[in-house]
Design an enzyme around this catalytic site. Structure first.
Site, PDB file in Angstrom:
ATOM      1  CB  SER A 187       1.071  -8.479   7.651  1.00 26.55           C
ATOM      2  OG  SER A 187       0.196  -9.574   7.669  1.00 26.55           O
ATOM      3  CD  GLU A 321       6.785 -13.808   7.376  1.00 33.32           C
ATOM      4  OE1 GLU A 321       5.858 -13.458   8.136  1.00 33.32           O
ATOM      5  OE2 GLU A 321       7.509 -12.997   6.772  1.00 33.32           O
ATOM      6  CG  HIS A 442       3.397 -12.526  10.264  1.00 36.15           C
ATOM      7  ND1 HIS A 442       3.720 -12.321   8.947  1.00 36.15           N
ATOM      8  CD2 HIS A 442       2.227 -11.853  10.463  1.00 36.15           C
ATOM      9  CE1 HIS A 442       2.801 -11.565   8.365  1.00 36.15           C
ATOM     10  NE2 HIS A 442       1.877 -11.269   9.271  1.00 36.15           N
TER      11      HIS A 442
END
Length: 538
Positions: A187, A321, A442
């Site tokens: 990330s 995600e 995610h």
């Protein structure tokens, strides 16, 4: 009793039992720079001073004072004095120096730490590598930018560089190879890695890089009008000045408790709440005499000029995600039904006319929803769109540009492991939107690389095989520059090229595929070609 000498003094660590069997050496809370407090607030990190005697390295150092974006609570145990790292090694005196993996945590440049509650080293060190995890300054403390010599921005990124420099100098004392360091992150940590790949401050500090679910092309990774945002924050805190010196003295005096959990919208789109904007991230630094600039220029142009020569890269993303946006964006269904602009990529919000934005939004909404109302029943299509705008499109463009402009070896993956370890749907409080779909969110890839304190591995489950596969890929790459150097995993992961676009599908099995998200990415590329051709480089 386990002791190691580093440049600044002597450390006493401990031997820890590995949850997968065996043990490793642990050295926590090692200072890599002076505490950035007082007059050092917002400044680039300063070299740590030596200490006398033996320093205990059995407990983590303080994390950065922060507002945790996922638990939505202030971490009061945090501190401005947070520049500490942790070293975990399977062998202090190996016959050959060990590969080193340097982890940069995510959290939107605003929250997180390198501590073992999320990033336990057990799975990786079991594969005979050294793991280093770090803390760095976050949010306002790490990324405030006044475009002045006193506060040029990117202090948190310079923290990461200082930690890398410390590791380069000292890791041989832990059995590590200073010439074989792999940086990796997820990330915002992945965006950090891709910035390090083009920063003039990092060349020569690492050999390889792994990029998980983010890039510096992502719309949230680059600061938008950081000086205006700083002025907006000052007004929010009761100070209307625009004077450089007064702003600096004001921000230096504000208690840290007032610098977290702040929202500083500077556009109507941000105010409406339908665009994910990180208030503080990596800035384009102005030049000042005697100062190192971490990053400057246009991100696309810098990437097209090439990443650091010879650095090998793994890059990839998870299947879903976009589920994280349900936790971060308010009133998701209402806003995406109300505003066509919610579907417009940020570069087009910045550069296209309102009429063009509405056309783009209409085309995007029709592509994903065929003009139907967005509800919880069809939310998986919104998850898909949000995942593409948040991570996948820019990451795949990064991959293609890098492949086109560099001779560096580059490997692409899609992470699709699903088991009892996929816990982030619950952490993000988004389970109701997942329906019957097996969500690979995610952050879910983290659970197959690190030992999370509250989620011990089950060696009798399918998830253990996926842990073994993923950690073998990552650590083989760190050791050899090739994630599949032999046939032990039953697959030969080829280098990415623009013609075949082969990638590794990492699920319960490892399988090769080609042209990731082909139809969807071609649709996005057609939008960029028409409305923003100067941002389309292929």
């Amino acid at each position: 009793m386990v002791k190691v000498k580093v440049n600044e003094g002597e450390l006493e660590g401990e031997v820890i039992e590995n949850v997968l069997g065996g043990s490793y050496y642990s050295f926590k809370g090692i200072p890599y720079a002076e505490p950035p407090v007082g007059d050092l607030r917002f400044k680039e990190p300063q070299p740590v001073k030596p200490w006398n005697g033996v320093r205990s390295a059995k407990e983590h150092g303080p994390i950065c004072y922060q507002y945790d974006m996922f638990s939505q609570t202030i971490r009061h145990e945090g501190s401005e004095d947070c520049l500490y790292l942790n070293v975990y090694t399977p062998d202090l005196n190996p016959s050959e120096p060990l590969a080193v993996m340097f982890w940069i945590h995510g959290g939107g440049f605003a929250s997180g730490s390198g501590n073992t509650d999320y990033y336990g080293p057990d799975f990786l060190v079991k594969n005979n590598v050294i793991l280093v995890t770090i803390n760095y300054r976050l949010a306002v403390l790490g990324f405030l930018c006044l475009d002045t010599k006193e506060v040029p921005g990117n202090a948190g990124m310079k923290d990461q560089v200082a930690a890398l420099r410390w590791v380069k100098k000292n890791i041989s004392n832990f059995g590590g190879d200073p010439n074989n360091i792999t940086i990796f992150g997820e990330s915002a940590g992945a965006a950090s890695v891709t910035y390090h790949l083009v920063s003039p401050m990092t060349e020569g500090l690492f050999k390889r890089a792994i990029v998980q679910s983010g890039s510096n092309l992502s719309e949230w990774a680059t600061a938008f009008e950081p000086r205006l945002r700083a002025e907006a924050l000052a007004r929010q805190l009761g100070n209307e000045t625009r004077d450089d010196k007064e702003l600096y003295e004001f921000f230096k005096s504000v208690p840290k408790e007032q610098l977290v959990a702040v929202q500083t919208p500077i556009t109507t789109e941000e105010e409406a709440g339908f665009k994910l904007t990180l208030n503080f991230s990596v800035a384009n630094e102005k030049e000042f005499d005697g100062s190192e600039r971490y990053f400057y220029g246009d991100v696309y142009e810098r990437l097209c000029s090439g990443i650091h020569e010879g650095v090998e890269v793994i890059i990839g993303y998870t299947t879903h995600e976009g589920i994280v946006n349900f936790a971060l964006l308010p009133n998701v269904f209402e806003n995406f039904n109300k505003y066509l602009q919610a579907f417009v990529p940020f570069p087009m919000i910045s550069d296209c006319s309102k009429r063009a934005q509405l056309e783009i939004g209409r085309k995007m909404k029709n592509y994903y929803f065929h003009n139907e109302k967005i509800t919880k029943e069809n939310a998986i299509a919104l998850v898909k769109f949000l995942g593409t705008i948040l991570v996948a499109y820019d990451l795949l463009q990064w991959t293609k540009i890098c492949s086109k402009t560099n001779t560096n070896k580059l490997y692409l993956y899609k992470f699709d492991c699903y088991s009892e370890r996929n816990i982030f749907v619950e952490i993000f409080r988004t389970g109701e939107f997942a329906g019957r779909t097996k969500i690979v969110s995610h952050c879910d890839d983290l659970m197959y690389i690190f030992h999370m304190r509250d989620c011990p591995p089950d060696v009798n489950s399918n998830s253990y095989k996926m842990i073994q596969n993923t950690t073998k890929l990552w650590t083989s790459f760190a050791k050899f520059g090739n994630p599949t150097p032999d046939n032990s995993l039953g697959v030969n992961w080829p280098v990415f090229d623009l013609n075949n676009q082969t990638y590794l599908h990492i699920g319960e099995e490892l399988e090769l595929a080609s042209h990731p998200e082909k139809e969807e990415i071609e649709f996005w590329e057609s939008i960029y070609k028409k409305y923003l051709p100067h941002k389309y480089y292929l």
